[in-house]
Design a protein around this motif. Structure first.
Motif, PDB file in Angstrom:
ATOM      1  N   LYS A 204       0.909  -1.656   0.015  1.00 19.38           N
ATOM      2  CA  LYS A 204       0.306  -0.617   0.022  1.00 19.38           C
ATOM      3  C   LYS A 204       0.669   1.339  -0.598  1.00 19.38           C
ATOM      4  O   LYS A 204       0.638   2.316  -0.882  1.00 19.38           O
ATOM      5  N   GLU A 205       1.584   1.318   0.794  1.00 16.31           N
ATOM      6  CA  GLU A 205       2.331   2.392   0.725  1.00 16.31           C
ATOM      7  C   GLU A 205       3.457   2.572  -0.450  1.00 16.31           C
ATOM      8  O   GLU A 205       3.249   3.348  -1.181  1.00 16.31           O
ATOM      9  N   ARG A 206       4.363   1.291  -1.197  1.00 16.87           N
ATOM     10  CA  ARG A 206       4.894   1.260  -2.663  1.00 16.87           C
ATOM     11  C   ARG A 206       3.671   2.013  -3.913  1.00 16.87           C
ATOM     12  O   ARG A 206       3.790   2.788  -4.268  1.00 16.87           O
ATOM     13  N   GLN A 207       2.381   1.575  -3.359  1.00 16.97           N
ATOM     14  CA  GLN A 207       0.974   2.007  -4.626  1.00 16.97           C
ATOM     15  C   GLN A 207       0.757   3.493  -3.929  1.00 16.97           C
ATOM     16  O   GLN A 207       0.855   4.049  -5.624  1.00 16.97           O
ATOM     17  N   ASP A 208       1.147   4.606  -2.793  1.00 21.62           N
ATOM     18  CA  ASP A 208       0.970   5.535  -2.478  1.00 21.62           C
ATOM     19  C   ASP A 208       2.521   6.366  -3.351  1.00 21.62           C
ATOM     20  O   ASP A 208       1.779   7.678  -4.109  1.00 21.62           O
ATOM     21  N   LEU A 209       3.297   6.159  -2.858  1.00 18.89           N
ATOM     22  CA  LEU A 209       4.809   6.494  -3.900  1.00 18.89           C
ATOM     23  C   LEU A 209       4.317   6.387  -5.073  1.00 18.89           C
ATOM     24  O   LEU A 209       4.866   7.368  -5.708  1.00 18.89           O
ATOM     25  N   THR A 210       3.836   5.325  -5.890  1.00 20.29           N
ATOM     26  CA  THR A 210       3.956   5.737  -6.775  1.00 20.29           C
ATOM     27  C   THR A 210       3.250   6.382  -7.842  1.00 20.29           C
ATOM     28  O   THR A 210       3.409   6.862  -8.252  1.00 20.29           O
ATOM     29  N   THR A 211       1.387   6.613  -7.338  1.00 12.56           N
ATOM     30  CA  THR A 211       0.691   7.324  -7.572  1.00 12.56           C
ATOM     31  C   THR A 211       1.444   8.549  -7.518  1.00 12.56           C
ATOM     32  O   THR A 211       1.239   9.638  -8.034  1.00 12.56           O
ATOM     33  N   ALA A 212       2.133   8.949  -6.693  1.00 10.75           N
ATOM     34  CA  ALA A 212       2.166  10.484  -6.097  1.00 10.75           C
ATOM     35  C   ALA A 212       3.697  10.647  -7.359  1.00 10.75           C
ATOM     36  O   ALA A 212       4.050  12.059  -7.377  1.00 10.75           O
ATOM     37  N   SER A 213       4.632   9.966  -7.468  1.00  9.59           N
ATOM     38  CA  SER A 213       5.396  10.180  -8.387  1.00  9.59           C
ATOM     39  C   SER A 213       5.217   9.823  -9.568  1.00  9.59           C
ATOM     40  O   SER A 213       5.773  10.614 -10.425  1.00  9.59           O
ATOM     41  N   PHE A 214       4.289   9.108  -9.891  1.00  7.83           N
ATOM     42  CA  PHE A 214       3.714   9.642 -11.862  1.00  7.83           C
ATOM     43  C   PHE A 214       2.892  10.884 -12.059  1.00  7.83           C
ATOM     44  O   PHE A 214       2.965  11.185 -12.776  1.00  7.83           O
TER      45      PHE A 214
ATOM     46  N   VAL B 126      12.652  11.181 -21.425  1.00  7.14           N
ATOM     47  CA  VAL B 126      13.588  10.701 -20.973  1.00  7.14           C
ATOM     48  C   VAL B 126      13.451  11.882 -19.582  1.00  7.14           C
ATOM     49  O   VAL B 126      13.561  13.571 -19.189  1.00  7.14           O
ATOM     50  N   VAL B 127      12.585  11.720 -18.470  1.00  7.32           N
ATOM     51  CA  VAL B 127      12.595  12.151 -17.131  1.00  7.32           C
ATOM     52  C   VAL B 127      13.388  12.422 -15.940  1.00  7.32           C
ATOM     53  O   VAL B 127      14.139  11.112 -15.586  1.00  7.32           O
ATOM     54  N   TYR B 128      13.746  13.594 -15.292  1.00 10.57           N
ATOM     55  CA  TYR B 128      14.900  13.064 -14.198  1.00 10.57           C
ATOM     56  C   TYR B 128      14.328  13.996 -13.075  1.00 10.57           C
ATOM     57  O   TYR B 128      14.362  14.913 -13.008  1.00 10.57           O
ATOM     58  N   ASN B 129      14.071  12.557 -12.238  1.00 10.84           N
ATOM     59  CA  ASN B 129      13.059  14.170 -10.519  1.00 10.84           C
ATOM     60  C   ASN B 129      13.719  12.549  -9.985  1.00 10.84           C
ATOM     61  O   ASN B 129      13.303  11.659  -9.306  1.00 10.84           O
ATOM     62  N   ASP B 130      15.038  13.713  -9.017  1.00 10.12           N
ATOM     63  CA  ASP B 130      15.769  13.212  -7.820  1.00 10.12           C
ATOM     64  C   ASP B 130      15.175  12.804  -6.764  1.00 10.12           C
ATOM     65  O   ASP B 130      15.700  12.492  -6.056  1.00 10.12           O
ATOM     66  N   HIS B 131      13.270  12.924  -6.439  1.00 15.08           N
ATOM     67  CA  HIS B 131      12.877  12.566  -5.680  1.00 15.08           C
ATOM     68  C   HIS B 131      12.207  11.152  -5.822  1.00 15.08           C
ATOM     69  O   HIS B 131      11.432  10.873  -4.336  1.00 15.08           O
ATOM     70  N   ILE B 132      12.134  10.930  -6.467  1.00 18.81           N
ATOM     71  CA  ILE B 132      11.496   9.125  -6.323  1.00 18.81           C
ATOM     72  C   ILE B 132      12.210   8.261  -6.066  1.00 18.81           C
ATOM     73  O   ILE B 132      13.536   8.312  -6.124  1.00 18.81           O
ATOM     74  N   HIS B 133      11.934   6.886  -4.978  1.00 15.53           N
ATOM     75  CA  HIS B 133      12.192   6.359  -4.708  1.00 15.53           C
ATOM     76  C   HIS B 133      12.762   4.947  -6.046  1.00 15.53           C
ATOM     77  O   HIS B 133      11.781   4.962  -7.355  1.00 15.53           O
TER      78      HIS B 133
ATOM     79  N   CYS C  93       4.359  13.702 -14.511  1.00 19.52           N
ATOM     80  CA  CYS C  93       3.272  13.895 -15.852  1.00 19.52           C
ATOM     81  C   CYS C  93       3.359  15.384 -15.784  1.00 19.52           C
ATOM     82  O   CYS C  93       3.492  15.438 -16.846  1.00 19.52           O
ATOM     83  N   GLU C  94       3.739  16.174 -14.746  1.00 15.85           N
ATOM     84  CA  GLU C  94       3.046  16.845 -14.398  1.00 15.85           C
ATOM     85  C   GLU C  94       5.291  17.838 -15.140  1.00 15.85           C
ATOM     86  O   GLU C  94       4.768  18.311 -16.254  1.00 15.85           O
ATOM     87  N   ALA C  95       6.151  17.021 -14.892  1.00 15.37           N
ATOM     88  CA  ALA C  95       7.189  17.151 -15.426  1.00 15.37           C
ATOM     89  C   ALA C  95       6.998  17.788 -16.482  1.00 15.37           C
ATOM     90  O   ALA C  95       7.658  18.339 -18.143  1.00 15.37           O
ATOM     91  N   ILE C  96       6.156  16.654 -17.763  1.00 16.40           N
ATOM     92  CA  ILE C  96       6.543  16.783 -18.577  1.00 16.40           C
ATOM     93  C   ILE C  96       5.538  17.402 -20.103  1.00 16.40           C
ATOM     94  O   ILE C  96       6.183  17.826 -20.192  1.00 16.40           O
ATOM     95  N   GLU C  97       4.203  17.877 -18.859  1.00 15.66           N
ATOM     96  CA  GLU C  97       3.252  18.835 -19.766  1.00 15.66           C
ATOM     97  C   GLU C  97       3.389  20.102 -19.230  1.00 15.66           C
ATOM     98  O   GLU C  97       3.149  20.774 -20.052  1.00 15.66           O
ATOM     99  N   GLY C  98       4.731  20.209 -18.280  1.00 13.53           N
ATOM    100  CA  GLY C  98       4.679  21.288 -18.525  1.00 13.53           C
ATOM    101  C   GLY C  98       6.258  22.205 -19.070  1.00 13.53           C
ATOM    102  O   GLY C  98       6.735  23.035 -18.580  1.00 13.53           O
TER     103      GLY C  98
END
Length: 590
Positions: free
Chosen positions: A328-338, A357-364, A342-347
């Motif tokens: 459940k924790e992994r699912q929450d992390l995945t949703t938040a990271s996704f 190719v997306v770089y985000n240093d906060h993603i586990h 997507c926000e970075a891509i569309e912005g």
């Protein structure tokens, strides 16, 4: 995203010839032919195969040698180390080998590497520790085929090494030619070796571990193996290998055992997840497997292994609860990271790239691959998600059928630190300053066109809706289990009249449609999950901005619909329901 419907052609002569031999309905025969089952023998084999149809494990190259080494180690009371991996396939592989060797009297232990501290596969420091602890034999599962230096170090330290693996054989390019590089192990069991005569090459790591275990049991005169087969089924389904030939037998027969499992850990996990009755591919792929995977992503995969090996019911329930909560924790992390990605891509101008190719240093880093897969599904483009690693950025890529991700990474190898994978998925590490160049090279080399990037839906057969009944659904059920290589059949109906439409869900994201069958004057329901946007496009095209006033009684609205037939049970009543895959406005005058 553009969608392309691909209807396969099928000769009526072939269908008639098969029908005369096997007495299976023409609609089901069309589905089977689409899967390459175009002779009576192939159809009968697919519908009726069972464990008796499994191939002799000794047909695998080096299996005889590996079993001899293992038997000598068991007889001589040598210390044996099972060296596994931290994903679901690796955990189930490890459990299979550990249980089998222990049952044969072996002095056996196991090790699963820590994802962040050791990384994938064998680790030289760990190999040295294993040697120092007095082990005599290492047997790998779901890894080892690329561990050339690590295996050699083990050999130098006096250990024997058996490699069991299913991954592609590594190679180097010399003067434009590829030269295979394999570890110097005492035995190498991998059906993908060119010299291996084993008839089926697409087994996962857990399936190869199961074949090894069955060969060992045969040599030691031991019966049984159901407890290992259910683990092999979990690994097979979760590693998303093609559910054909032996893989289908393992999945089909293993699911039967899982449904009545005596394994305390599996029973507890089913209870925590609330899986009741018959266990399906969906249960394994989207509930059991992700729970097993979650421990290796967020803590240590040994927790899942302990669950599968547990013999105490109380301990099993405690472990199952921890594993479930981690998922459940992994699912929450995945949703938040996704959502962040997507926000970075569309912005940014990333939205215009054909290779994302997306770089985000906060993603586990453990969920980078899952996020990459979800981004790929949303945008229909090959995607790499990179995040901060221990020494440098690391990440994972997920691809589409038309793009060989590994081959394209070879063209950029000068900017990569390490990488590996296959056409549909890959992993890499890269210096942060090289990420922009990696993105540029991938996109400059990309030859994908709009048609390549379109979502393709394969249509097994056209059909009129009044011919879709419970008999069709029940016969399709004989084709299970469904998955990669054996997808659930998709049928197509053209020029269907829409009688009623309702939006469902908290955000009205799902759609329930009622279709009118003009031949019988009856109706049939369809459910289209996450189909609101698609249905709205049709209604706006037909009725303009005031489309909602027409939803309860559309006037002369016809659609083409792709669907999977299903049975809906409610209050003791059974009725056919269409699980809609796609829908479009029909080219017929309203």
């Amino acid at each position: 995203m553009k969608t392309v419907w691909r209807q396969t052609e099928c000769s009526m002569d072939t269908i008639k010839a098969l029908y005369n031999e096997v007495k299976v309905s023409p609609i089901t025969l069309r589905v089977l032919i689409n899967r390459g089952l175009d002779t009576p023998a192939k159809v009968r084999g697919f519908l009726n195969n069972n464990l008796k149809d499994m191939y002799d494990p000794y047909k695998m190259k080096d299996m005889e040698k590996a079993i001899k080494i293992m038997c000598e180690a068991i007889d001589n009371k040598e210390k044996i180390m099972v060296y596994g991996d931290y994903d679901c396939d690796g955990v189930t592989s490890t459990a299979i080998l550990y249980k089998a060797i222990k049952k044969c009297g072996g002095n056996v232990a196991y090790h699963i590497p820590h994802r962040e501290n050791e990384g994938y596969g064998m680790n030289i420091t760990r190999v040295e520790a294993i040697a120092k602890e007095g082990f005599d034999l290492i047997i790998t599962c779901d890894n080892g085929i690329s561990a050339v230096a690590e295996v050699q170090r083990a050999k130098d330290l006096g250990l024997k090494v058996i490699v069991t693996d299913h991954h592609e054989l590594p190679f180097e390019e010399v003067d434009g030619e590829r030269r295979l590089i394999v570890p110097n192990s005492d035995a190498l069991v991998n059906p993908k070796q060119e010299e291996c005569q084993y008839p089926f090459k697409l087994l996962c790591g857990a399936a190869i571990a199961y074949k090894f275990a069955m060969a060992l049991y045969k040599r030691r005169g031991i019966n049984g193996g159901d407890d290992l087969l259910e683990l092999a089924a979990i690994g097979t389904i979760c590693d998303v290998v093609d559910l054909q030939d032996e893989n289908r037998i393992i999945a089909k027969e293993g699911l039967k055992i899982l449904s009545k499992s005596n394994n305390p850990g599996i029973k507890a996990l089913k209870q925590v997840i609330d899986i009741q009755g018959e266990v399906t591919c969906y249960n394994v792929g989207f509930a059991i497997g992700p729970c097993i995977n979650a421990t290796g992503r967020l803590e240590t995969a040994e927790m899942s292994l302990q669950l599968l090996l547990c013999e105490d019911n109380r301990e099993a329930m405690e472990l199952a609860t921890k594993v479930f909560n981690l998922n459940k924790e992994r699912q929450d992390l995945t949703t938040a990271s996704f959502e962040e990605v997507c926000e970075a891509i569309e912005g940014s101008d990333l939205i215009n790239d054909r290779i994302i190719v997306v770089y985000n240093d906060h993603i586990h880093e453990s969920i980078a691959g899952i996020v990459a897969g979800r981004v790929k599904e949303k945008y229909g483009r090959p995607t790499f998600v990179l995040t901060e690693g221990k020494d440098m950025p690391k990440g994972s890529g997920r691809s589409i059928e038309e793009y060989n991700m590994f081959e394209e990474m070879l063209k950029c190898k000068e900017v990569l630190h390490k990488f590996g994978g296959h056409p549909m998925a890959a992993g890499l590490s890269i210096k942060e300053e090289n990420i922009p160049e990696f993105r540029r090279l991938l996109n400059e080399n990309c030859t994908l066109n709009d048609n390549d990037l379109a979502l393709k839906i394969k249509v097994d057969s056209p059909i009129k809706l009044n011919y879709v009944n419970e008999a069709v659904v029940e016969e399709f059920n004989r084709l299970e289990p469904f998955g990669k290589g054996n997808p659930s059949p998709v049928l197509g109906a053209l020029k269907v009249r829409v009688k009623e439409v309702r939006f469902l869900g908290a955000e009205e994201q799902h759609v329930k449609l009622k279709f009118y069958l003009e031949e019988t004057f009856k109706t049939v329901d369809g459910i289209f999950f996450n189909g609101k946007e698609r249905v709205e496009e049709i209604f706006i095209s037909a009725y303009g901005d005031d489309y909602r006033s027409h939803m309860m009684a559309p006037e002369n609205l016809f659609v083409d619909v792709l669907f999977q037939p299903d049975i809906n049970e409610f209050n003791g009543r059974r009725s056919v329901q269409l699980k809609i895959k796609d829908i479009r406005e029909s080219k017929v005058k309203r």
